[in-house]
Design a protein around this motif. Structure first.
Motif, PDB file in Angstrom:
ATOM      1  N   THR A 119       3.237  27.089 -34.578  1.00 44.54           N
ATOM      2  CA  THR A 119       4.005  26.485 -33.337  1.00 44.54           C
ATOM      3  C   THR A 119       3.647  27.438 -32.228  1.00 44.54           C
ATOM      4  OG1 THR A 119       5.948  27.673 -33.926  1.00 44.54           O
ATOM      5  CG2 THR A 119       5.763  25.383 -34.815  1.00 44.54           C
ATOM      6  N   ALA A 120       3.952  27.053 -31.048  1.00 51.59           N
ATOM      7  CA  ALA A 120       3.526  28.028 -29.692  1.00 51.59           C
ATOM      8  C   ALA A 120       4.549  29.235 -29.855  1.00 51.59           C
ATOM      9  CB  ALA A 120       3.777  27.246 -28.554  1.00 51.59           C
ATOM     10  N   MET A 121       3.987  30.484 -29.669  1.00 52.77           N
ATOM     11  CA  MET A 121       4.594  31.521 -29.557  1.00 52.77           C
ATOM     12  C   MET A 121       5.767  31.514 -28.433  1.00 52.77           C
ATOM     13  SD  MET A 121       2.424  34.630 -31.385  1.00 52.77           S
ATOM     14  CE  MET A 121       1.001  34.489 -30.183  1.00 52.77           C
ATOM     15  N   ASP A 122       6.997  32.020 -28.376  1.00 52.52           N
ATOM     16  CA  ASP A 122       7.711  32.221 -27.424  1.00 52.52           C
ATOM     17  C   ASP A 122       7.337  33.779 -26.953  1.00 52.52           C
ATOM     18  OD1 ASP A 122       9.256  33.923 -29.207  1.00 52.52           O
ATOM     19  OD2 ASP A 122      10.819  32.596 -29.240  1.00 52.52           O
ATOM     20  N   ARG A 134       5.464  39.410 -27.525  1.00 48.68           N
ATOM     21  CA  ARG A 134       5.993  40.807 -27.309  1.00 48.68           C
ATOM     22  C   ARG A 134       5.844  41.481 -28.695  1.00 48.68           C
ATOM     23  NH1 ARG A 134       8.672  44.204 -24.525  1.00 48.68           N
ATOM     24  NH2 ARG A 134       9.396  42.612 -22.913  1.00 48.68           N
ATOM     25  N   LYS A 135       6.451  40.946 -29.785  1.00 49.62           N
ATOM     26  CA  LYS A 135       6.044  41.616 -31.272  1.00 49.62           C
ATOM     27  C   LYS A 135       4.563  41.546 -31.479  1.00 49.62           C
ATOM     28  CE  LYS A 135      10.255  41.653 -32.922  1.00 49.62           C
ATOM     29  NZ  LYS A 135      11.179  42.849 -33.149  1.00 49.62           N
ATOM     30  N   GLU A 139       3.530  44.614 -29.525  1.00 48.27           N
ATOM     31  CA  GLU A 139       3.800  46.025 -30.400  1.00 48.27           C
ATOM     32  C   GLU A 139       3.008  46.168 -31.428  1.00 48.27           C
ATOM     33  OE1 GLU A 139       8.006  44.916 -31.175  1.00 48.27           O
ATOM     34  OE2 GLU A 139       8.713  45.125 -28.871  1.00 48.27           O
ATOM     35  N   TYR A 140       2.816  45.280 -32.198  1.00 51.08           N
ATOM     36  CA  TYR A 140       1.783  45.492 -33.336  1.00 51.08           C
ATOM     37  C   TYR A 140       0.458  45.893 -32.884  1.00 51.08           C
ATOM     38  CZ  TYR A 140      -0.767  44.399 -37.862  1.00 51.08           C
ATOM     39  OH  TYR A 140      -1.643  44.683 -38.758  1.00 51.08           O
ATOM     40  N   ILE A 141      -0.254  45.569 -31.922  1.00 46.66           N
ATOM     41  CA  ILE A 141      -1.413  45.818 -31.417  1.00 46.66           C
ATOM     42  C   ILE A 141      -1.365  47.323 -31.175  1.00 46.66           C
ATOM     43  CG2 ILE A 141      -3.033  45.834 -29.401  1.00 46.66           C
ATOM     44  CD1 ILE A 141      -2.648  42.668 -29.662  1.00 46.66           C
ATOM     45  N   ILE A 180       1.087  46.015 -20.492  1.00 53.32           N
ATOM     46  CA  ILE A 180       0.228  44.946 -21.148  1.00 53.32           C
ATOM     47  C   ILE A 180       0.577  43.569 -21.042  1.00 53.32           C
ATOM     48  CG2 ILE A 180      -0.648  44.291 -23.377  1.00 53.32           C
ATOM     49  CD1 ILE A 180      -0.423  47.187 -24.500  1.00 53.32           C
ATOM     50  N   LEU A 181       1.936  43.333 -21.131  1.00 51.46           N
ATOM     51  CA  LEU A 181       2.398  41.950 -20.949  1.00 51.46           C
ATOM     52  C   LEU A 181       2.230  41.667 -19.446  1.00 51.46           C
ATOM     53  CD1 LEU A 181       5.751  41.936 -23.272  1.00 51.46           C
ATOM     54  CD2 LEU A 181       3.669  40.594 -23.536  1.00 51.46           C
ATOM     55  N   ALA A 182       2.519  42.564 -18.619  1.00 55.59           N
ATOM     56  CA  ALA A 182       2.411  42.414 -16.906  1.00 55.59           C
ATOM     57  C   ALA A 182       0.990  42.061 -16.545  1.00 55.59           C
ATOM     58  CB  ALA A 182       2.732  43.687 -16.275  1.00 55.59           C
ATOM     59  N   GLU A 183       0.082  42.828 -17.305  1.00 59.33           N
ATOM     60  CA  GLU A 183      -1.490  42.313 -17.211  1.00 59.33           C
ATOM     61  C   GLU A 183      -1.678  40.899 -17.740  1.00 59.33           C
ATOM     62  OE1 GLU A 183      -3.730  43.549 -15.448  1.00 59.33           O
ATOM     63  OE2 GLU A 183      -2.161  45.176 -14.756  1.00 59.33           O
TER      64      GLU A 183
END
Length: 118
Positions: A26-29, A34-35, A38-40, A78-81
């Motif tokens: 299912t599509a990731m929220d 974010r998780k 964090e793993y990367i 990273i999320l901002a990019e």
């Protein structure tokens, strides 16, 4: 044993196409994305953002959004990019890649935003 599910996919229907393991779920929220970021970061992989038009997703190289973020460990950055790429190219697929320096390959990749086919 349960029966294996067949995922219908065709070249004629761009919405049915799958892009790696996560596309079968299912599509990731935002929290699940974010998780994964964090793993990367926890693996020491270098994040990079790529995008492409939906119709070119299978037979073209994806465009790189800026340079890979070598050594970046701030999840918010990273999320901002990823978000900036999506805002600049709202109709494109946007994926996040984690490059593994030691294996010299992609340790992870996922489509974060799916574009709308024209």
């Amino acid at each position: 044993m349960s029966e294996m599910q067949d995922y219908k996919s065709s070249l004629e229907d761009p919405n049915s196409r799958k892009f790696g393991t996560f596309s079968y779920l299912t599509a990731m929220d935002a929290e699940r994305v974010r998780k994964q970021v964090e793993y990367i970061v926890s693996k020491g992989w270098n994040p990079a953002v790529e995008h492409t038009e939906p119709e070119n997703a299978f037979d073209h190289y994806w465009y790189m959004w800026k340079l890979p973020m070598f050594g970046e460990t701030n999840v918010e950055t990273i999320l901002a990019e990823v978000e900036a790429c999506h805002k600049a190219h709202p109709n494109n697929h946007v994926r996040l890649v984690g490059y593994d320096n030691y294996a010299q390959s992609r340790g992870a990749e996922m489509v974060v935003y799916r574009g709308k086919p024209v």
